[in-house]
Design a protein around this motif. Structure first.
Motif, PDB file in Angstrom:
ATOM      1  N   PRO A   1     -10.158  10.074  -0.157  1.00  0.00           N
ATOM      2  CA  PRO A   1      -9.883   8.897   0.683  1.00  0.00           C
ATOM      3  C   PRO A   1      -8.445   8.836   1.187  1.00  0.00           C
ATOM      4  O   PRO A   1      -8.198   8.296   2.274  1.00  0.00           O
ATOM      5  CB  PRO A   1     -10.217   7.714  -0.234  1.00  0.00           C
ATOM      6  N   TRP A   2      -7.490   9.377   0.416  1.00  0.00           N
ATOM      7  CA  TRP A   2      -6.109   9.398   0.925  1.00  0.00           C
ATOM      8  C   TRP A   2      -6.031  10.211   2.213  1.00  0.00           C
ATOM      9  O   TRP A   2      -5.460   9.767   3.213  1.00  0.00           O
ATOM     10  CB  TRP A   2      -5.154   9.984  -0.115  1.00  0.00           C
ATOM     11  N   LEU A   3      -6.590  11.404   2.190  1.00  0.00           N
ATOM     12  CA  LEU A   3      -6.514  12.270   3.364  1.00  0.00           C
ATOM     13  C   LEU A   3      -7.416  11.773   4.492  1.00  0.00           C
ATOM     14  O   LEU A   3      -7.040  11.803   5.672  1.00  0.00           O
ATOM     15  CB  LEU A   3      -6.886  13.698   2.983  1.00  0.00           C
ATOM     16  N   ALA A   4      -8.616  11.307   4.149  1.00  0.00           N
ATOM     17  CA  ALA A   4      -9.517  10.779   5.176  1.00  0.00           C
ATOM     18  C   ALA A   4      -8.900   9.571   5.874  1.00  0.00           C
ATOM     19  O   ALA A   4      -8.963   9.431   7.104  1.00  0.00           O
ATOM     20  CB  ALA A   4     -10.861  10.413   4.557  1.00  0.00           C
ATOM     21  N   GLY A   5      -8.269   8.703   5.094  1.00  0.00           N
ATOM     22  CA  GLY A   5      -7.634   7.519   5.663  1.00  0.00           C
ATOM     23  C   GLY A   5      -6.459   7.838   6.558  1.00  0.00           C
ATOM     24  O   GLY A   5      -6.099   7.043   7.432  1.00  0.00           O
ATOM     25  N   SER A   6      -5.844   8.997   6.358  1.00  0.00           N
ATOM     26  CA  SER A   6      -4.689   9.363   7.181  1.00  0.00           C
ATOM     27  C   SER A   6      -5.095   9.815   8.581  1.00  0.00           C
ATOM     28  O   SER A   6      -4.236   9.929   9.466  1.00  0.00           O
ATOM     29  CB  SER A   6      -3.893  10.480   6.497  1.00  0.00           C
TER      30      SER A   6
ATOM     31  N   TRP B   1      -7.251   3.958   2.065  1.00  0.00           N
ATOM     32  CA  TRP B   1      -6.038   4.105   1.255  1.00  0.00           C
ATOM     33  C   TRP B   1      -6.044   3.129   0.079  1.00  0.00           C
ATOM     34  O   TRP B   1      -5.650   3.490  -1.028  1.00  0.00           O
ATOM     35  CB  TRP B   1      -4.809   3.886   2.132  1.00  0.00           C
ATOM     36  N   ALA B   2      -6.488   1.913   0.332  1.00  0.00           N
ATOM     37  CA  ALA B   2      -6.553   0.931  -0.753  1.00  0.00           C
ATOM     38  C   ALA B   2      -7.536   1.376  -1.830  1.00  0.00           C
ATOM     39  O   ALA B   2      -7.265   1.234  -3.038  1.00  0.00           O
ATOM     40  CB  ALA B   2      -6.949  -0.440  -0.199  1.00  0.00           C
ATOM     41  N   PHE B   3      -8.664   1.925  -1.405  1.00  0.00           N
ATOM     42  CA  PHE B   3      -9.637   2.447  -2.370  1.00  0.00           C
ATOM     43  C   PHE B   3      -9.047   3.614  -3.157  1.00  0.00           C
ATOM     44  O   PHE B   3      -9.236   3.710  -4.376  1.00  0.00           O
ATOM     45  CB  PHE B   3     -10.906   2.890  -1.638  1.00  0.00           C
ATOM     46  N   ALA B   4      -8.329   4.501  -2.470  1.00  0.00           N
ATOM     47  CA  ALA B   4      -7.711   5.642  -3.146  1.00  0.00           C
ATOM     48  C   ALA B   4      -6.692   5.186  -4.180  1.00  0.00           C
ATOM     49  O   ALA B   4      -6.634   5.724  -5.297  1.00  0.00           O
ATOM     50  CB  ALA B   4      -7.049   6.556  -2.115  1.00  0.00           C
ATOM     51  N   ALA B   5      -5.890   4.183  -3.832  1.00  0.00           N
ATOM     52  CA  ALA B   5      -4.914   3.654  -4.786  1.00  0.00           C
ATOM     53  C   ALA B   5      -5.611   3.034  -5.987  1.00  0.00           C
ATOM     54  O   ALA B   5      -5.163   3.185  -7.139  1.00  0.00           O
ATOM     55  CB  ALA B   5      -4.015   2.627  -4.099  1.00  0.00           C
TER      56      ALA B   5
ATOM     57  N   LEU C   1       0.816  -1.209   0.000  1.00  0.00           N
ATOM     58  CA  LEU C   1       0.000   0.000   0.000  1.00  0.00           C
ATOM     59  C   LEU C   1       0.855   1.268   0.000  1.00  0.00           C
ATOM     60  O   LEU C   1       0.416   2.318  -0.473  1.00  0.00           O
ATOM     61  CB  LEU C   1      -0.924  -0.012   1.224  1.00  0.00           C
ATOM     62  N   LEU C   2       2.068   1.173   0.516  1.00  0.00           N
ATOM     63  CA  LEU C   2       3.002   2.301   0.462  1.00  0.00           C
ATOM     64  C   LEU C   2       3.736   2.349  -0.874  1.00  0.00           C
ATOM     65  O   LEU C   2       4.063   3.435  -1.379  1.00  0.00           O
ATOM     66  CB  LEU C   2       4.014   2.198   1.608  1.00  0.00           C
ATOM     67  N   LEU C   3       3.994   1.184  -1.449  1.00  0.00           N
ATOM     68  CA  LEU C   3       4.688   1.140  -2.737  1.00  0.00           C
ATOM     69  C   LEU C   3       3.827   1.709  -3.860  1.00  0.00           C
ATOM     70  O   LEU C   3       4.333   2.390  -4.762  1.00  0.00           O
ATOM     71  CB  LEU C   3       5.083  -0.304  -3.067  1.00  0.00           C
ATOM     72  N   LEU C   4       2.528   1.447  -3.837  1.00  0.00           N
ATOM     73  CA  LEU C   4       1.654   1.857  -4.932  1.00  0.00           C
ATOM     74  C   LEU C   4       1.691   3.366  -5.193  1.00  0.00           C
ATOM     75  O   LEU C   4       1.875   3.780  -6.349  1.00  0.00           O
ATOM     76  CB  LEU C   4       0.221   1.391  -4.663  1.00  0.00           C
ATOM     77  N   PRO C   5       1.515   4.230  -4.205  1.00  0.00           N
ATOM     78  CA  PRO C   5       1.604   5.669  -4.502  1.00  0.00           C
ATOM     79  C   PRO C   5       3.001   6.122  -4.892  1.00  0.00           C
ATOM     80  O   PRO C   5       3.151   7.015  -5.733  1.00  0.00           O
ATOM     81  CB  PRO C   5       1.140   6.337  -3.193  1.00  0.00           C
ATOM     82  N   LEU C   6       4.030   5.498  -4.299  1.00  0.00           N
ATOM     83  CA  LEU C   6       5.404   5.856  -4.684  1.00  0.00           C
ATOM     84  C   LEU C   6       5.637   5.540  -6.159  1.00  0.00           C
ATOM     85  O   LEU C   6       6.216   6.350  -6.895  1.00  0.00           O
ATOM     86  CB  LEU C   6       6.411   5.104  -3.813  1.00  0.00           C
ATOM     87  N   TRP C   7       5.191   4.371  -6.601  1.00  0.00           N
ATOM     88  CA  TRP C   7       5.348   3.993  -8.002  1.00  0.00           C
ATOM     89  C   TRP C   7       4.494   4.871  -8.906  1.00  0.00           C
ATOM     90  O   TRP C   7       4.914   5.251  -9.997  1.00  0.00           O
ATOM     91  CB  TRP C   7       4.985   2.525  -8.195  1.00  0.00           C
ATOM     92  N   TRP C   8       3.300   5.220  -8.442  1.00  0.00           N
ATOM     93  CA  TRP C   8       2.419   6.027  -9.270  1.00  0.00           C
ATOM     94  C   TRP C   8       3.001   7.424  -9.497  1.00  0.00           C
ATOM     95  O   TRP C   8       2.869   7.986 -10.582  1.00  0.00           O
ATOM     96  CB  TRP C   8       1.032   6.103  -8.656  1.00  0.00           C
TER      97      TRP C   8
END
Length: 381
Positions: free
Chosen positions: A135-140, A151-155, A39-46
């Motif tokens: 969802p990224w910010l709400a999940g944080s 976060w998974a939904f946001a990704a 879940l951390l790799l996905l946004p970094l790669w994106w």
């Protein structure tokens, strides 16, 4: 158009990011930890993918583009620094940096291209960036499973957008002719980034050996780790890795092979992160009492890399090489035995499997005496 020095400089931030991810995985070595690492790799790669598309669309020598790349690099470093704390009370730092990078970039290019043909694509990117930002910010700010689910939904939203061609109210979907990636630049960026990612395995194995007392077993594990990195590099570039440019250039819709290549590289990069984590364990505890989680981690790295490399074969040759499949089968066959073997043995099993794939490639090349062309289905990919 070739990649620039600034783009290579940008990639260096990911060596640190991947080191942080492998360290996090080692410290959270279970299924939940693996899912969180992904879940951390996905946004970094994106972020890397979208930045590569930006430098492919616009002239990377322009000061406006260079400023964007530098600012994104700062955002990546902030995300990487926050990885160890990405699931505690400061998790908003990781999500906030990611949202700032994505929404900021889309807003920036929408503004500077407000009077030309790039306005529409950037407006679509801005709309979808704002959509996933919620969802990224709400999940944080929500802890436990709810925050991680958001976060998974946001990704999923981020990765679904290009597949759907960014449908946006009032302006519709992106037309295929509006975004045509340049084969030479995109394929070169993928190659460069993958080689840069291998630097993380070298860094991790070197640090693991230097932080522990020397022994014959640890030295052997270090040499096995280096051999694994060298074999991964060899398998990656063999045929399909060097022909992606031609496939993108020849495709009626270059965006499609570009997207498939992005997913294949995501799997391969994830495999490299796992390989680095496995190297660290094998070097630090080469003859330690067997642990199922250690064996699974050490063998899953080469397996995930081969799966991603098979995806690249499919993109380039419209088929999957039998040697990749054989390698995956071999890893599956030896896995049960490795559950009762020390980490050094598991690492050696993974390396020998990759060596078998390379030897198969060499034997096929000698038998056929030529390299296939992009899209050809005969021969070894």
């Amino acid at each position: 158009m070739h990649a620039t020095f600034l783009e290579l400089f940008f990639d260096l931030a990911y060596i640190f990011a991947f080191t942080q991810l492998s360290d996090y995985l080692i410290g959270n070595l279970d299924w939940a930890g693996a899912g969180r690492t992904l879940l951390l790799l996905l946004p970094l790669w994106w972020v890397w993918t979208t930045t590569a598309w930006v430098t492919d669309t616009y002239d990377p020598d322009r000061s406006t583009v260079q400023l964007h790349v530098i600012l994104v690099m700062v955002g990546i470093l902030i995300m990487a620094v926050s990885v160890p704390h990405a699931y505690d009370r400061t998790r908003w730092v990781f999500a906030g940096a990611y949202v700032a990078v994505q929404v900021g970039a889309a807003s920036y290019y929408t503004f500077i291209n407000r009077h030309n043909r790039f306005r529409g694509p950037n407006l679509r990117a801005l709309f979808w960036g704002c959509l996933s930002a919620v969802p990224w910010l709400a999940g944080s700010f929500l802890f436990g499973g709810v925050g991680e689910a958001l976060w998974a939904f946001a990704a999923a939203v981020d990765y679904a957008a290009p597949k759907l061609r960014w449908p946006t109210p009032w302006i519709g979907r992106l037309k295929r002719e509006d975004f045509q990636p340049t084969g030479e630049h995109v394929s070169e960026r993928y190659r460069q980034f993958f080689i840069i990612s291998l630097g993380e395995t070298i860094l991790t194995s070197g640090l693991a050996l230097s932080h522990n007392s020397f022994s014959v077993a640890r030295t052997g594990a270090f040499l096995i780790a280096f051999a694994t990195t060298a074999l991964v590099a060899r398998i990656y570039i063999y045929r399909a890795g060097s022909m992606l440019e031609a496939v993108i250039k020849q495709a009626p819709e270059p965006l499609r092979p570009g997207q498939r290549a992005a997913f294949a590289h995501l799997l391969m990069v994830a495999g490299v992160v796992l390989i680095a984590a496995g190297d660290e364990i094998a070097i630090a505890h080469p003859m330690h009492h067997p642990r199922a989680t250690w064996a699974a981690l050490i063998l899953s790295g080469p397996a995930l890399f081969l799966a991603g490399r098979a995806g690249l074969d499919q993109t380039v040759f419209a088929r999957v090489s039998w040697s990749r499949v054989a390698g995956l089968i071999a890893l599956a066959v030896v896995s049960p035995a490795m559950l009762f073997a020390p980490p050094l043995a598991a690492a050696a099993a993974g390396t020998l499997t990759l060596l078998g794939v390379v030897l198969s490639n060499v034997a096929t090349w000698r038998r056929t005496g030529r390299l296939p062309v992009a899209g050809e289905v005969a021969g070894e990919a």
